[in-house]
Every structure is written in structure tokens, then in C-alpha cells.
Design a protein around this motif. Sequence first.
Motif, PDB file in Angstrom:
ATOM      1  N   ASP A  14     -14.451   0.592   8.950  1.00  0.00           N
ATOM      2  CA  ASP A  14     -15.115  -0.351   8.042  1.00  0.00           C
ATOM      3  C   ASP A  14     -14.466  -0.317   6.656  1.00  0.00           C
ATOM      4  OD1 ASP A  14     -16.848  -1.209   9.997  1.00  0.00           O
ATOM      5  OD2 ASP A  14     -18.518   0.097   9.346  1.00  0.00           O
ATOM      6  N   GLU A  15     -14.190   0.882   6.134  1.00  0.00           N
ATOM      7  CA  GLU A  15     -13.556   0.998   4.811  1.00  0.00           C
ATOM      8  C   GLU A  15     -12.163   0.371   4.815  1.00  0.00           C
ATOM      9  OE1 GLU A  15     -13.589   5.170   4.028  1.00  0.00           O
ATOM     10  OE2 GLU A  15     -15.720   5.195   3.464  1.00  0.00           O
ATOM     11  N   LEU A  16     -11.395   0.622   5.863  1.00  0.00           N
ATOM     12  CA  LEU A  16     -10.045   0.062   5.939  1.00  0.00           C
ATOM     13  C   LEU A  16     -10.089  -1.469   6.079  1.00  0.00           C
ATOM     14  CD1 LEU A  16      -8.255   2.710   8.185  1.00  0.00           C
ATOM     15  CD2 LEU A  16      -7.917   2.317   5.740  1.00  0.00           C
ATOM     16  N   CYS A  17     -11.046  -1.977   6.819  1.00  0.00           N
ATOM     17  CA  CYS A  17     -11.173  -3.436   6.957  1.00  0.00           C
ATOM     18  C   CYS A  17     -11.517  -4.070   5.606  1.00  0.00           C
ATOM     19  CB  CYS A  17     -12.240  -3.798   7.997  1.00  0.00           C
ATOM     20  SG  CYS A  17     -11.696  -3.534   9.694  1.00  0.00           S
ATOM     21  N   ARG A  18     -12.430  -3.445   4.861  1.00  0.00           N
ATOM     22  CA  ARG A  18     -12.778  -3.973   3.538  1.00  0.00           C
ATOM     23  C   ARG A  18     -11.566  -3.933   2.610  1.00  0.00           C
ATOM     24  NH1 ARG A  18     -17.880  -1.489   4.406  1.00  0.00           N
ATOM     25  NH2 ARG A  18     -17.176   0.425   3.425  1.00  0.00           N
ATOM     26  N   GLU A  19     -10.829  -2.805   2.657  1.00  0.00           N
ATOM     27  CA  GLU A  19      -9.634  -2.685   1.812  1.00  0.00           C
ATOM     28  C   GLU A  19      -8.607  -3.745   2.182  1.00  0.00           C
ATOM     29  OE1 GLU A  19      -6.145   0.582   0.804  1.00  0.00           O
ATOM     30  OE2 GLU A  19      -8.006   1.262   1.742  1.00  0.00           O
ATOM     31  N   ARG A  20      -8.406  -3.963   3.470  1.00  0.00           N
ATOM     32  CA  ARG A  20      -7.472  -4.994   3.920  1.00  0.00           C
ATOM     33  C   ARG A  20      -7.916  -6.369   3.445  1.00  0.00           C
ATOM     34  NH1 ARG A  20      -8.072  -6.484   9.773  1.00  0.00           N
ATOM     35  NH2 ARG A  20      -9.731  -7.552   8.716  1.00  0.00           N
ATOM     36  N   THR A  62      -9.748  -7.092   0.898  1.00  0.00           N
ATOM     37  CA  THR A  62      -9.557  -7.153  -0.551  1.00  0.00           C
ATOM     38  C   THR A  62      -8.095  -7.442  -0.878  1.00  0.00           C
ATOM     39  OG1 THR A  62     -11.330  -5.552  -0.853  1.00  0.00           O
ATOM     40  CG2 THR A  62      -9.870  -5.921  -2.721  1.00  0.00           C
ATOM     41  N   LEU A  63      -7.178  -6.752  -0.220  1.00  0.00           N
ATOM     42  CA  LEU A  63      -5.754  -6.958  -0.460  1.00  0.00           C
ATOM     43  C   LEU A  63      -5.298  -8.346  -0.048  1.00  0.00           C
ATOM     44  CD1 LEU A  63      -4.288  -3.515   0.682  1.00  0.00           C
ATOM     45  CD2 LEU A  63      -4.475  -4.363  -1.648  1.00  0.00           C
ATOM     46  N   VAL A  64      -5.821  -8.840   1.061  1.00  0.00           N
ATOM     47  CA  VAL A  64      -5.446 -10.184   1.526  1.00  0.00           C
ATOM     48  C   VAL A  64      -5.963 -11.227   0.517  1.00  0.00           C
ATOM     49  CG1 VAL A  64      -5.912 -11.923   3.314  1.00  0.00           C
ATOM     50  CG2 VAL A  64      -5.275  -9.594   3.969  1.00  0.00           C
ATOM     51  N   SER A  65      -7.187 -11.058   0.021  1.00  0.00           N
ATOM     52  CA  SER A  65      -7.750 -12.047  -0.913  1.00  0.00           C
ATOM     53  C   SER A  65      -7.002 -11.975  -2.261  1.00  0.00           C
ATOM     54  CB  SER A  65      -9.235 -11.846  -1.103  1.00  0.00           C
ATOM     55  OG  SER A  65      -9.490 -10.615  -1.718  1.00  0.00           O
ATOM     56  N   GLU A  66      -6.571 -10.791  -2.685  1.00  0.00           N
ATOM     57  CA  GLU A  66      -5.817 -10.664  -3.949  1.00  0.00           C
ATOM     58  C   GLU A  66      -4.449 -11.343  -3.826  1.00  0.00           C
ATOM     59  OE1 GLU A  66      -5.536  -6.559  -4.922  1.00  0.00           O
ATOM     60  OE2 GLU A  66      -7.638  -6.411  -5.526  1.00  0.00           O
ATOM     61  N   ARG A  67      -3.791 -11.199  -2.682  1.00  0.00           N
ATOM     62  CA  ARG A  67      -2.494 -11.810  -2.457  1.00  0.00           C
ATOM     63  C   ARG A  67      -2.598 -13.329  -2.424  1.00  0.00           C
ATOM     64  NH1 ARG A  67       0.862 -10.331   2.716  1.00  0.00           N
ATOM     65  NH2 ARG A  67      -0.006  -8.306   2.237  1.00  0.00           N
ATOM     66  N   ALA A  68      -3.720 -13.833  -1.930  1.00  0.00           N
ATOM     67  CA  ALA A  68      -3.918 -15.275  -1.819  1.00  0.00           C
ATOM     68  C   ALA A  68      -4.134 -15.903  -3.205  1.00  0.00           C
ATOM     69  CB  ALA A  68      -5.095 -15.582  -0.926  1.00  0.00           C
ATOM     70  N   THR A  69      -4.598 -15.188  -4.161  1.00  0.00           N
ATOM     71  CA  THR A  69      -4.850 -15.770  -5.486  1.00  0.00           C
ATOM     72  C   THR A  69      -3.720 -15.659  -6.427  1.00  0.00           C
ATOM     73  OG1 THR A  69      -5.891 -13.726  -6.214  1.00  0.00           O
ATOM     74  CG2 THR A  69      -7.317 -15.515  -5.513  1.00  0.00           C
TER      75      THR A  69
END
Length: 129
Positions: A114-120, A122-129
Motif C-alpha cells: 500500500d505504501e509503495l503504491c501510494r508513493e508510485r 504520487t511520483l506519477v502525478s508529480e511527473r504529469a504536472t
Amino acid sequence: GEYCPTEEAPATTTKTGVKRGRPAPVPAPSSTVPRIAMLSCDSATDYDTATTVNTILPTAVQQRHQASLQTIAHERNFAAQEKLRNNRERNREHAKNTRIRKKAYVERLKITVDELCRERDTLVSERAT
């Protein structure tokens, strides 16, 4: 002739040439000739007398001997059953503890996923912006 434990074995010669006699080995008592009778004979002729005495031994003595043998066998069997019971109980406890540890391990893995999925995410959404 018949075997008697008091008979001597033939003399043997050692490497140094010294002759030595040694007593014959005493075999395990058979079921037909009790050890006490074997030890009481002095010669082959007395052995026949001892055998005759054995045939008229009171059956109560023989029954007590048989009962003691059965008691020993029962105690050994009981000890074996107790050991088996203890092993099963110990195995049951070990299996129970193993299941508990596995459950805790799986729960930790779920939390990590669950923690790794949330981190992923977060990283995917940061890269998209």
C-alpha cells in the motif's frame, strides 16, 4: 554332552606361548530353562536333574515372572505413547506459532505494498504536472 556354564573352554595358546583357559560364554537363558537352574548345575548329569526340577517349578513363580515381563512391556509401551503424545503437542504448538508469524508477515507485506503504491501514484502525478 549338554551345556553347563561351569565347564571350561579348551586352553588356548597366546603369541608368547602361554596357555590360557577361559570360561565358556554363558548363553542367554531360554524360555524352557530358567537361568537359576542353569547356574545351579555342576556337570552334564546335574543339568538333567536341574531340567527336571524346572519342570516342577510352581506355576505361580512362572506366572509372576510372566506378569513382570508384561508390566515392563506395558511401561515401555506407555513411555512410547507418552513420547508420541508430547511430540504431537509440541508440533501442534509449533504449527500454531508458525501460522501466527505468517499472518503477521503477510500483513506487513500488505502495508508495504500500500505504501509503495501510494508513493508510485504520487511520483506519477508529480511527473504529469
